[in-house]
Scaffold this motif. Structure first.
Motif, PDB file in Angstrom:
ATOM      1  N   LEU A 214      26.539  32.648  34.056  1.00 18.14           N
ATOM      2  CA  LEU A 214      27.116  33.114  35.320  1.00 18.14           C
ATOM      3  C   LEU A 214      26.944  32.070  36.422  1.00 18.14           C
ATOM      4  CD1 LEU A 214      25.981  36.857  35.241  1.00 18.14           C
ATOM      5  CD2 LEU A 214      28.280  35.936  34.822  1.00 18.14           C
ATOM      6  N   VAL A 215      25.795  31.402  36.433  1.00 16.93           N
ATOM      7  CA  VAL A 215      25.605  30.290  37.372  1.00 16.93           C
ATOM      8  C   VAL A 215      26.655  29.216  37.112  1.00 16.93           C
ATOM      9  CG1 VAL A 215      24.059  28.393  38.021  1.00 16.93           C
ATOM     10  CG2 VAL A 215      23.146  30.705  37.729  1.00 16.93           C
ATOM     11  N   ALA A 216      26.912  28.931  35.828  1.00 17.44           N
ATOM     12  CA  ALA A 216      27.919  27.930  35.468  1.00 17.44           C
ATOM     13  C   ALA A 216      29.303  28.351  35.952  1.00 17.44           C
ATOM     14  CB  ALA A 216      27.919  27.722  33.961  1.00 17.44           C
ATOM     15  N   ALA A 217      29.631  29.644  35.799  1.00 18.10           N
ATOM     16  CA  ALA A 217      30.939  30.125  36.224  1.00 18.10           C
ATOM     17  C   ALA A 217      31.120  29.982  37.731  1.00 18.10           C
ATOM     18  CB  ALA A 217      31.129  31.579  35.807  1.00 18.10           C
ATOM     19  N   ARG A 218      30.092  30.359  38.484  1.00 18.88           N
ATOM     20  CA  ARG A 218      30.186  30.223  39.939  1.00 18.88           C
ATOM     21  C   ARG A 218      30.252  28.739  40.336  1.00 18.88           C
ATOM     22  NH1 ARG A 218      32.245  34.794  40.537  1.00 18.88           N
ATOM     23  NH2 ARG A 218      30.944  36.593  41.086  1.00 18.88           N
ATOM     24  N   THR A 219      29.490  27.909  39.653  1.00 15.15           N
ATOM     25  CA  THR A 219      29.516  26.473  39.947  1.00 15.15           C
ATOM     26  C   THR A 219      30.893  25.892  39.641  1.00 15.15           C
ATOM     27  OG1 THR A 219      27.171  26.303  39.402  1.00 15.15           O
ATOM     28  CG2 THR A 219      28.429  24.251  39.428  1.00 15.15           C
ATOM     29  N   VAL A 276      30.114  23.135  32.223  1.00 18.35           N
ATOM     30  CA  VAL A 276      29.004  23.240  33.182  1.00 18.35           C
ATOM     31  C   VAL A 276      27.791  23.868  32.506  1.00 18.35           C
ATOM     32  CG1 VAL A 276      28.211  24.319  35.318  1.00 18.35           C
ATOM     33  CG2 VAL A 276      30.498  23.328  35.201  1.00 18.35           C
ATOM     34  N   TYR A 277      28.024  24.929  31.730  1.00 13.92           N
ATOM     35  CA  TYR A 277      26.911  25.580  31.032  1.00 13.92           C
ATOM     36  C   TYR A 277      26.213  24.599  30.104  1.00 13.92           C
ATOM     37  CZ  TYR A 277      24.325  28.677  27.928  1.00 13.92           C
ATOM     38  OH  TYR A 277      23.322  29.268  27.180  1.00 13.92           O
ATOM     39  N   GLY A 278      26.979  23.847  29.336  1.00 16.83           N
ATOM     40  CA  GLY A 278      26.376  22.876  28.426  1.00 16.83           C
ATOM     41  C   GLY A 278      25.545  21.842  29.155  1.00 16.83           C
ATOM     42  N   ALA A 279      26.062  21.363  30.294  1.00 26.27           N
ATOM     43  CA  ALA A 279      25.313  20.381  31.078  1.00 26.27           C
ATOM     44  C   ALA A 279      24.033  20.989  31.647  1.00 26.27           C
ATOM     45  CB  ALA A 279      26.190  19.847  32.209  1.00 26.27           C
ATOM     46  N   LEU A 280      24.108  22.239  32.094  1.00 27.17           N
ATOM     47  CA  LEU A 280      22.921  22.897  32.640  1.00 27.17           C
ATOM     48  C   LEU A 280      21.867  23.114  31.554  1.00 27.17           C
ATOM     49  CD1 LEU A 280      24.462  25.573  35.070  1.00 27.17           C
ATOM     50  CD2 LEU A 280      23.541  23.304  35.619  1.00 27.17           C
TER      51      LEU A 280
END
Length: 312
Positions: A214-219, A276-280
């Protein structure tokens, strides 16, 4: 061609298809949009999920008779997450920690089985959480879930009936495997009421992965409500169970592209969210790189002390 290369090529094929379909924009945006808040959130959530994974592993290993201190399990889990996130296949880190713990405990077989059962427990809880979320919230697969669940339940019941019909006596390979599996299940999950801790730890881990997505989606710039994003990210997380990936990249982005597009968003938004999720995840696993470096630095000193002890 061995299985590892086949799985890697599968991940490459998925990413290449997305690149041909959507262009490089969603991939580059996924790296460009990451900010300090997202990185801090990923690191914090990563600490929680890694500690819970280590706790789950420690409980299972202890139940199988190969005790594992929580602090050691945390270090090994961080290293495993880093290796899984940076190497093809997504399982190298788990294989490494299984063998390493088995060697340290003097029983490689039990060390490997502890990791296998720990992973199975985590995936079972993830499946239960996923089904609950997908039944409760609208998603592209909601209408198909009753049929899928009926087939899954029928398959599970059939498998149980087949297993129960197999002979447990004697020294055949099947008989020994069944007795071993039953003993492992009793020790790993039923002894000392381990099941409660395993379920709790696994639930927190799944919640942490969903929160990171969800953080990735917002980012990535998604403004969709959480009621819409949660089932989509749940589907993308389930796709990560497929072994055809490159450090986790591949099926996750493919399913995210389809799920976002099928829900009225855009495929590009899904791919960017997956990137983004993968990078996080890679960033949150960086303490594992520190564990690897410290181990390399300590290895010569340990070898020197052993040599001095033998020489003395």
């Amino acid at each position: 061609m061995n299985g590892a290369w086949v799985r890697t090529l599968g991940g490459i094929a998925i990413l290449a298809t997305l690149l041909w379909w959507l262009g490089a924009g969603p991939f580059l945006d996924g790296l460009r949009l990451i900010d300090g808040w997202a990185l801090a959130a990923a690191l914090g959530i990563g600490v929680l999920t890694t500690v819970c994974c280590a706790w789950r592993w420690s409980l299972v290993a202890g139940g199988l008779g190969v005790s594992l201190p929580l602090s050691t399990a945390v270090a090994h889990c961080y290293r495993a997450v880093f290796l899984n996130a940076t190497l093809p296949g997504g399982l190298v880190g788990d294989v490494h920690r299984a063998v390493r713990h088995g060697r340290d405990a003097g029983d490689v077989g039990r060390g490997i089985r502890a990791v296998v059962w720990e992973r199975v427990a985590g995936q079972v809880v993830q499946a239960v959480v996923a089904v609950t979320v997908l039944l409760a919230l609208p998603s592209p697969v909601q209408s198909y879930l009753p049929v899928a669940m009926a087939v899954a339940v029928a398959g599970a019941v059939g498998a149980v009936l087949v297993v129960r019909a197999l002979p447990r006596g004697g020294q055949s390979r099947w008989a020994r495997a069944l007795r071993g599996a039953e003993a492992d299940l009793r020790g790993a999950f039923l002894a000392r009421h381990n099941w409660l801790g395993v379920v709790l730890a696994s639930t927190v881990v799944v919640a942490g992965h969903l929160a990171t997505f969800l953080v990735a989606a917002r980012t990535a710039g998604s403004t969709a409500p959480l009621s819409q994003l949660v089932p989509l990210t749940t589907l993308a997380l389930l796709a990560m169970l497929l072994p055809a990936n490159i450090g986790g990249f591949g099926p996750r982005e493919g399913v995210a592209a389809w799920a976002f597009a099928a829900s009225g968003l855009t495929a590009a938004e899904g791919v960017t969210t997956g990137i983004v999720y993968g990078a996080l995840v890679i960033v949150s696993s960086l303490p594992g790189a520190a564990v690897l470096v410290l181990r390399r630095l300590r290895a010569p000193a340990t070898a020197a002390r052993r040599g001095a002890t033998v020489g003395g």
